[in-house]
Design an enzyme around this catalytic site. Structure first.
Site, PDB file in Angstrom:
ATOM      1  N   HIS A  79       1.008  -1.145   0.077  1.00 52.69           N
ATOM      2  CA  HIS A  79       0.044  -0.049  -0.118  1.00 52.69           C
ATOM      3  C   HIS A  79       0.808   1.213  -0.149  1.00 52.69           C
ATOM      4  O   HIS A  79       1.463   1.574   0.832  1.00 52.69           O
ATOM      5  CB  HIS A  79      -0.912  -0.046   1.360  1.00 52.69           C
ATOM      6  CG  HIS A  79      -1.739   1.110   1.305  1.00 52.69           C
ATOM      7  ND1 HIS A  79      -1.701   2.036   2.578  1.00 52.69           N
ATOM      8  CD2 HIS A  79      -2.782   1.478   0.576  1.00 52.69           C
ATOM      9  CE1 HIS A  79      -2.627   2.826   2.315  1.00 52.69           C
ATOM     10  NE2 HIS A  79      -3.347   2.546   1.310  1.00 52.69           N
ATOM     11  N   HIS A 121      -1.311  10.342  -3.295  1.00 56.69           N
ATOM     12  CA  HIS A 121      -2.625  10.014  -2.688  1.00 56.69           C
ATOM     13  C   HIS A 121      -3.366  11.086  -2.526  1.00 56.69           C
ATOM     14  O   HIS A 121      -4.477  11.007  -2.919  1.00 56.69           O
ATOM     15  CB  HIS A 121      -2.371   9.124  -1.328  1.00 56.69           C
ATOM     16  CG  HIS A 121      -3.867   9.043  -0.586  1.00 56.69           C
ATOM     17  ND1 HIS A 121      -4.524   9.702   0.112  1.00 56.69           N
ATOM     18  CD2 HIS A 121      -4.368   7.792  -0.699  1.00 56.69           C
ATOM     19  CE1 HIS A 121      -5.452   9.230   0.818  1.00 56.69           C
ATOM     20  NE2 HIS A 121      -5.364   7.943  -0.016  1.00 56.69           N
TER      21      HIS A 121
END
Length: 408
Positions: A79, A121
């Site tokens: 991740h 992100h």
């Protein structure tokens, strides 16, 4: 300097893993400086063609014979890279994740003012970069509506790629190692791809079409193209194509993910690569269709979306909700409903720190992995600590298969 194969080798014992970790993240020590230098030199080797990559001319010519992706056990999905150790979405975090045993490296793709795709992100740079140390950008603060809320900060869509390349990344979490703050670049989508293509074993990529509604409102491409068009064109340029488990897919493993179902449906007309529908918290509607959690997890909707995707990526607390005391309650039927439609389930996000572990697991991330893999039966995990998951799987379910060596 270690060889590339040595850098990427999977760690097979707890003692070697811990000794390497101690070397890598020792605060203020000489070993820390050496680790930074080591990573920098490796990046120079792998991304020596960075200028060519940014100009669209990069092709993988290294590691042409590589051991294939394991498909025996749940996928270890790094991740944002190994962001439990290093600043997220940086080349260094992805290199560390590959070294630690990741099957897939995951990233979020956003666009710049000049239409370049980057790994980032957040819609803004405020939290994960040193942008506040750049007085030349102080007039770039904006307020935009993002998914129904006003957000203020330095947005990716207000900076060119060249400007973004002057920034350095920072660790998001206050209680994680900040030794490497302000040292690593923000990378492009193509630089991310280069890391996977140059690993000495086949490593999959797991990019997200991030906030496509917002990006398509603020960035224009020639010919009326959309964010999704540019995203898929980039993947096709590097031969990412093919249905799940097809020969093409096994050479270039990929899952394309998004929280926006209309983007996935649109992308399904551009590529045959497998798609994954991400599912947010029960309180958050879909950003493009404004549907509730109950609607998108209904039998009727899962029947519909399963025509386009091979899996779902729910927040793990939606699968097994915790109670007010931080103990897990009974599992929902979401995994069963997904598996009944031949959909994989890749929940997010697994983190080692005690604050993220429910009390059922006694502050032990291995107990959490065991529960989710062997009791709930998920097919992949998004984790911030790839090395921990890899060690757990090596100890409990060592690989049996002899995987094909592909020439790619």
């Amino acid at each position: 300097m270690k060889t590339l194969s040595g850098f990427f080798s999977r760690r097979n014992s707890h003692s070697s893993y811990r000794s390497s970790e101690k070397m890598a993240i020792s605060l203020g020590s000489k070993s820390c400086a050496l680790e930074v230098l080591r990573i920098a030199l490796l990046l120079l080797c792998i991304l020596s063609g960075t200028g060519a990559i940014r100009n669209g001319h990069f092709r993988n010519t290294k590691n042409s014979g590589r051991v294939g992706l394991q498909i025996e056990r749940a996928f270890n999905i790094a991740h944002r890279g190994a962001n439990g150790e290093l600043p997220e979405e940086t080349a260094q975090a992805y290199l560390r994740a590959i070294e630690d045993g990741a099957d897939f490296i995951e990233t979020d793709i956003l666009a710049t003012k000049d239409g370049r795709l980057i790994c980032q992100h957040d819609m803004i740079f405020d939290v994960t970069s040193n942008i506040n140390d750049h007085p030349e950008f102080k007039d770039r603060v904006r307020t935009y509506e993002v998914q129904g809320e006003n957000v203020t900060g330095y947005f990716t869509v207000d900076f060119t790629l060249d400007e973004i390349k002057t920034l350095k990344a920072r660790q998001r979490f206050a209680d994680r190692d900040h030794t490497y703050d302000d040292q690593f670049d923000i990378i492009t989508f193509e630089e991310f791809i280069a890391i996977a293509l140059n690993a000495p074993r086949i490593v999959g990529i797991y990019p997200e079409i991030k906030n496509p509604v917002f990006i398509n409102e603020h960035v224009n491409w020639e010919g009326g193209k959309k964010f999704e068009d540019i995203f898929v064109e980039t993947l096709l340029k590097y031969d990412y194509k093919g249905a799940y488990l097809s020969e093409n897919w096994l050479k270039r493993p990929i899952f394309i993910q998004s929280f926006a179902p209309t983007s996935l449906v649109y992308a399904s007309n551009l590529t045959d690569s497998p798609l994954v529908f991400l599912i947010d918290d029960v309180t958050i509607p879909t950003q493009d269709t404004n549907q509730t959690y109950a609607e998108i997890t209904s039998d009727a909707y899962l029947d519909y979306i399963s025509k386009y995707v091979v899996g779902i990526g729910p927040w793990k607390d939606n699968i097994v909700p915790p109670d007010a005391r931080n103990y897990l309650t009974l599992p929902t039927d979401l995994v069963d409903k997904a598996h009944a439609r031949n959909l994989q389930v890749h929940p997010y996000t697994f983190r080692n720190e005690p604050v993220y572990l429910h009390f059922d697991f006694h502050v032990d991330p291995y107990q959490e992995y065991d529960y989710w893999i062997n009791t709930i039966g998920i097919d992949g995990l998004f984790t911030d600590f790839t090395g921990s998951l890899h060690l757990f799987q090596e100890w409990t379910t060592p690989l049996k298969g002899n995987y094909t060596t592909y020439k790619v």
